[in-house]
Motif scaffolding. Structure first.
Motif, PDB file in Angstrom:
ATOM      1  N   UNK A 117       0.680  -0.832  -2.700  1.00  0.00           N
ATOM      2  CA  UNK A 117       0.733   0.591  -2.200  1.00  0.00           C
ATOM      3  C   UNK A 117       1.896   0.713  -1.352  1.00  0.00           C
ATOM      4  N   UNK A 118       2.533   1.923  -1.541  1.00  0.00           N
ATOM      5  CA  UNK A 118       3.837   2.166  -0.872  1.00  0.00           C
ATOM      6  C   UNK A 118       3.470   3.626  -0.463  1.00  0.00           C
ATOM      7  N   UNK A 119       3.630   3.912   0.924  1.00  0.00           N
ATOM      8  CA  UNK A 119       3.592   5.256   1.710  1.00  0.00           C
ATOM      9  C   UNK A 119       4.703   5.852   2.224  1.00  0.00           C
ATOM     10  N   UNK A 120       4.859   7.259   1.794  1.00  0.00           N
ATOM     11  CA  UNK A 120       5.609   7.909   2.841  1.00  0.00           C
ATOM     12  C   UNK A 120       4.909   9.009   3.649  1.00  0.00           C
ATOM     13  N   UNK A 121       5.388   9.961   4.161  1.00  0.00           N
ATOM     14  CA  UNK A 121       4.651  10.763   5.048  1.00  0.00           C
ATOM     15  C   UNK A 121       3.432  11.546   4.588  1.00  0.00           C
ATOM     16  N   UNK A 122       3.439  12.055   3.393  1.00  0.00           N
ATOM     17  CA  UNK A 122       2.330  12.675   2.799  1.00  0.00           C
ATOM     18  C   UNK A 122       1.967  12.362   1.394  1.00  0.00           C
ATOM     19  N   UNK A 123       2.380  11.219   1.098  1.00  0.00           N
ATOM     20  CA  UNK A 123       2.052  10.702  -0.143  1.00  0.00           C
ATOM     21  C   UNK A 123       1.963   9.205  -0.211  1.00  0.00           C
ATOM     22  N   UNK A 124       1.109   8.787  -1.290  1.00  0.00           N
ATOM     23  CA  UNK A 124       0.927   7.443  -1.444  1.00  0.00           C
ATOM     24  C   UNK A 124       1.788   7.144  -2.910  1.00  0.00           C
ATOM     25  N   UNK A 125       2.482   5.858  -3.004  1.00  0.00           N
ATOM     26  CA  UNK A 125       2.807   5.745  -4.426  1.00  0.00           C
ATOM     27  C   UNK A 125       2.047   4.203  -4.775  1.00  0.00           C
ATOM     28  N   UNK A 126       1.454   4.317  -5.870  1.00  0.00           N
ATOM     29  CA  UNK A 126       0.497   3.003  -6.181  1.00  0.00           C
ATOM     30  C   UNK A 126       1.129   2.429  -7.388  1.00  0.00           C
ATOM     31  N   UNK A 127       1.487   1.213  -7.299  1.00  0.00           N
ATOM     32  CA  UNK A 127       1.804   0.322  -8.473  1.00  0.00           C
ATOM     33  C   UNK A 127       0.782  -0.747  -9.229  1.00  0.00           C
ATOM     34  N   UNK A 128       0.872  -0.372 -10.319  1.00  0.00           N
ATOM     35  CA  UNK A 128      -0.577  -1.061 -10.841  1.00  0.00           C
ATOM     36  C   UNK A 128       0.055  -2.287 -12.042  1.00  0.00           C
ATOM     37  N   UNK A 176       1.957   2.957 -15.147  1.00  0.00           N
ATOM     38  CA  UNK A 176       1.856   1.858 -14.065  1.00  0.00           C
ATOM     39  C   UNK A 176       2.310   2.136 -12.650  1.00  0.00           C
ATOM     40  N   UNK A 177       2.743   3.357 -12.437  1.00  0.00           N
ATOM     41  CA  UNK A 177       3.160   3.919 -11.244  1.00  0.00           C
ATOM     42  C   UNK A 177       2.875   5.125 -11.101  1.00  0.00           C
ATOM     43  N   UNK A 178       1.765   5.679  -9.993  1.00  0.00           N
ATOM     44  CA  UNK A 178       1.346   6.696  -9.771  1.00  0.00           C
ATOM     45  C   UNK A 178       1.424   7.237  -8.444  1.00  0.00           C
ATOM     46  N   UNK A 179       1.871   8.676  -8.141  1.00  0.00           N
ATOM     47  CA  UNK A 179       1.983   9.155  -6.783  1.00  0.00           C
ATOM     48  C   UNK A 179       0.785   9.921  -6.406  1.00  0.00           C
ATOM     49  N   UNK A 180       0.316   9.809  -5.385  1.00  0.00           N
ATOM     50  CA  UNK A 180      -1.116  10.691  -4.860  1.00  0.00           C
ATOM     51  C   UNK A 180      -0.202  11.533  -3.664  1.00  0.00           C
ATOM     52  N   UNK A 181      -0.343  12.904  -3.892  1.00  0.00           N
ATOM     53  CA  UNK A 181       0.523  13.781  -3.088  1.00  0.00           C
ATOM     54  C   UNK A 181      -0.556  14.564  -2.086  1.00  0.00           C
ATOM     55  N   UNK A 182       0.002  15.203  -0.979  1.00  0.00           N
ATOM     56  CA  UNK A 182      -0.751  16.098  -0.345  1.00  0.00           C
ATOM     57  C   UNK A 182      -1.731  15.424   0.208  1.00  0.00           C
TER      58      UNK A 182
END
Length: 214
Positions: A117-128, A176-182
């Motif tokens: 998991x990598x995060x920025x201020x409003x989102x999380x990027x998930x690597x699988x 394999x890489x997804x971004x969870x926003x907001x």
């Protein structure tokens, strides 16, 4: 004192079962019911369903352990296999105890994916990363389980202030890489994922939790 025939019966292995995760396959069994059975040595054979001759498993021939690795012997994953075990004690051999039929492709359990998991201020990027089989490509890397099955990643988010069991599915698919926003800054979020196999309707266990505060 047990006579030979009773001893034969009382040291015979019980509950001979295949256990398999991502095609890493082991045979397990329990000792016979006699107290002395704990001292027994064990002998393992295997064969493909329909073959007439049993093969000895050399590394599991006269062992005290009650588990035997058959990953290499069951590598033709569409074939059905049998295995059998017998025990020996004080020069007396038990009868063979037979496993149920085992077909790796149908019966192996799929493990969970690796999650980063990598995060920025409003989102999380998930690597699988899909779990890997023990079988290797020519170059030596292990073949992922996604080569053998049509598998989907399922990604769940746990908002830490909520109950641990309250997992919300945020993604299902093959990326394999997804971004969870907001997402809300300052809130702690945890991600878990699993592999899902639509064809057999199987799911893996959940991955370990990866948590982050935005």
């Amino acid at each position: 004192i047990l006579d030979n025939h009773d001893l034969q019966d009382s040291i015979r292995p019980q509950k001979v079962e295949f256990h398999s995760l991502n095609f890493n396959t082991t045979l397990h069994w329990q000792p016979g019911w006699a107290r002395e059975a704990r001292e027994a040595l064990y002998f393992v054979q295997y064969k493909v369903y329909g073959q007439s001759t049993w093969q000895n498993k050399d590394e599991c021939w006269g062992i005290s352990s009650r588990v035997c690795d058959l990953t290499h012997e069951t590598s033709d994953i569409q074939e059905p296999y049998y295995s059998r075990v017998r025990a020996a004690l004080a020069g007396v051999y038990s009868n063979w105890s037979l496993s149920l039929r085992f077909t790796p492709w149908r019966e192996t359990m799929i493990g969970p994916p690796m999650v980063t998991v990598v995060h920025s201020n409003k989102s999380i990027t998930v690597k699988l990363q899909a779990p890997r089989s023990p079988y290797k490509r020519k170059r030596g890397s292990k073949i992922p389980m996604t080569n053998y099955y049509d598998l989907l990643y399922q990604v769940f988010i746990i908002n830490n202030f909520l109950d641990e069991q309250h997992r919300v599915l945020v993604y299902e698919g093959k990326e394999k890489v997804i971004k969870i926003q907001n997402l809300r800054p300052g809130v702690s979020y945890c991600i878990v994922a699993k592999m899902y196999m639509p064809m057999l309707d199987h799911s893996s266990a959940y991955s370990s939790r990866q948590c982050t505060v935005l």
